[in-house]
Design an enzyme around this catalytic site. Structure first.
Site, PDB file in Angstrom:
ATOM      1  N   ASP A  27       0.837  -1.206   0.000  1.00  0.00           N
ATOM      2  CA  ASP A  27       0.000   0.000   0.000  1.00  0.00           C
ATOM      3  C   ASP A  27       0.872   1.256   0.000  1.00  0.00           C
ATOM      4  O   ASP A  27       0.525   2.271  -0.611  1.00  0.00           O
ATOM      5  CB  ASP A  27      -0.892  -0.030   1.244  1.00  0.00           C
ATOM      6  CG  ASP A  27      -1.903   1.099   1.279  1.00  0.00           C
ATOM      7  OD1 ASP A  27      -2.130   1.731   0.237  1.00  0.00           O
ATOM      8  OD2 ASP A  27      -2.453   1.363   2.361  1.00  0.00           O
ATOM      9  N   HIS A 225      -5.925   6.310   7.851  1.00  0.00           N
ATOM     10  CA  HIS A 225      -4.968   7.230   7.239  1.00  0.00           C
ATOM     11  C   HIS A 225      -4.888   8.490   8.087  1.00  0.00           C
ATOM     12  O   HIS A 225      -5.878   8.909   8.694  1.00  0.00           O
ATOM     13  CB  HIS A 225      -5.405   7.572   5.811  1.00  0.00           C
ATOM     14  CG  HIS A 225      -5.106   6.473   4.827  1.00  0.00           C
ATOM     15  ND1 HIS A 225      -5.175   6.636   3.474  1.00  0.00           N
ATOM     16  CD2 HIS A 225      -4.723   5.185   5.016  1.00  0.00           C
ATOM     17  CE1 HIS A 225      -4.846   5.507   2.866  1.00  0.00           C
ATOM     18  NE2 HIS A 225      -4.579   4.606   3.778  1.00  0.00           N
ATOM     19  N   CYS A 256      -1.417   9.909   0.510  1.00  0.00           N
ATOM     20  CA  CYS A 256      -2.834   9.625   0.292  1.00  0.00           C
ATOM     21  C   CYS A 256      -3.167   9.975  -1.149  1.00  0.00           C
ATOM     22  O   CYS A 256      -2.999  11.115  -1.567  1.00  0.00           O
ATOM     23  CB  CYS A 256      -3.712  10.430   1.246  1.00  0.00           C
ATOM     24  SG  CYS A 256      -5.452  10.101   0.964  1.00  0.00           S
TER      25      CYS A 256
HETATM   26 MG    MG Z   1      -3.699   2.741   3.068  1.00  0.00          MG
END
Ligand code: MG
Length: 319
Positions: A27, A225, A256
């Site tokens: 990620d 987040h 992000c």
């Molecule tokens: Mg993430």
């Protein structure tokens, strides 16, 4: 003198032990602009395992045109084959999007896979290029095939709290998607606050709503987040509600993708500092982890956004 380990004050209501699901290599790196050589990715995974992380999500088996940063999935598992063989009890999951991806993962010996669903219609269309229901239908045979083969299957549920195109997300929509994924046979659901807007009461409200529908915290992980600085607070209330698996990214890598800010994933170091101080076991050696993230930040050419990495990494330079 810099304090490198927090004083321990046990907090009632927190679990004794938390499993950290490290998402940095997958990620994190999928959201980094820099192309990272496969040898560096392999070293990152090896160092994370060396620091004590028991779950390290390695990469994605998705079409290279979707995520060019992770197009080297086969090479990476190849480079990690010794580490994987020598790390019993450590899991090395990968994300898959369809049956072709699952086949690729299986041919690399992957034993745990993740699928990526959306709680909202807009995000499903933009990220998966199909309606939310069509995306769920696409995952059903993948989950069936994987569970039939004895693999662990986790489902990410993104946009559980807010969506950049739809605004606030209806709790009932999240619950409905979670129910479908569990019916398909997924073992675990990771509730994602993809744009980082959730606050603590919203988190407990969603966990309560899921609990009322029989979805207990033993099936749930949380994935926050830090875009609005709420990730750790939201994680702690989730742990108080009974969740014991938390996603985080070493050094907070991975901006992000929808918020235009540098902060994305909750940093594993920030999580470990908070949990160590509360007397919650994670198995992670914070010093090794900070050294790993400092090294990785140099590879990426930008400093780690993690507050704990910033506080501890320059330790030797201060009086
Ligand atoms: Mg993430």
């Amino acid at each position: 003198m810099t304090i490198t380990v927090p004083p321990v004050h046990r907090r009632p209501g927190l679990p004794d032990r938390v499993t950290i699901w490290e998402v940095g290599p997958r990620d994190g790196l999928q959201n980094e602009a820099a192309a990272v050589p496969v040898a560096v990715k392999a070293e990152l995974v090896e160092r994370l395992v060396g620091a004590g992380l028991a779950v390290v999500e390695v990469t994605s088996f998705v079409h290279p045109s979707w995520v060019p940063q992770l197009a080297d999935a086969e090479d990476l598992y190849g480079a990690l084959s010794h580490t994987i063989a020598e790390s019993p009890g450590v899991r090395f999951p990968a994300l898959v999007a369809n049956l072709a991806g699952l086949e690729r993962a299986q041919s690399c010996g992957v034993t745990d896979v993740c699928v990526f669903a959306s709680a909202t219609e807009s995000f499903a269309r933009r990220n998966l290029n199909r309606s939310r229901d069509d995306a769920l239908c696409m995952f059903a045979p993948v989950v069936a095939e994987a569970t039939g083969a004895g693999m662990g299957v986790r489902a990410y549920v993104s946009m559980c709290f807010g969506d950049p195109w739809e605004g606030t997300v209806d709790e009932d929509d999240v619950v409905a998607v979670c129910e479908r994924l569990l019916e398909m046979g997924c073992d675990e659901l990771s509730l994602g606050d993809t744009i980082g807007v959730a606050t603590s009461g919203q988190v407990t409200d969603l966990l309560d709503a899921l609990g009322r529908r029989g979805i207990g915290t033993d099936r749930l992980a949380v994935h926050f987040h830090d875009t609005y600085g709420q990730a750790l607070a939201n994680t702690l209330v989730s742990l108080e509600a009974g969740v014991t698996t938390v996603d985080s990214s070493a050094g907070g890598i991975g901006g992000c993708p929808f918020a235009g800010s540098a902060t994305g994933n909750l940093a594993t170091e920030d999580l470990c500092w908070a949990l160590a101080g509360a007397g919650v076991e994670t198995g992670v050696d914070l010093g090794s982890l900070v050294a790993t993230s400092t090294w990785m930040a140099a590879q990426l050419g930008r400093p780690s956004p993690s507050k704990v990495v910033q506080a501890l990494a320059g330790d030797e330079e201060r009086p």
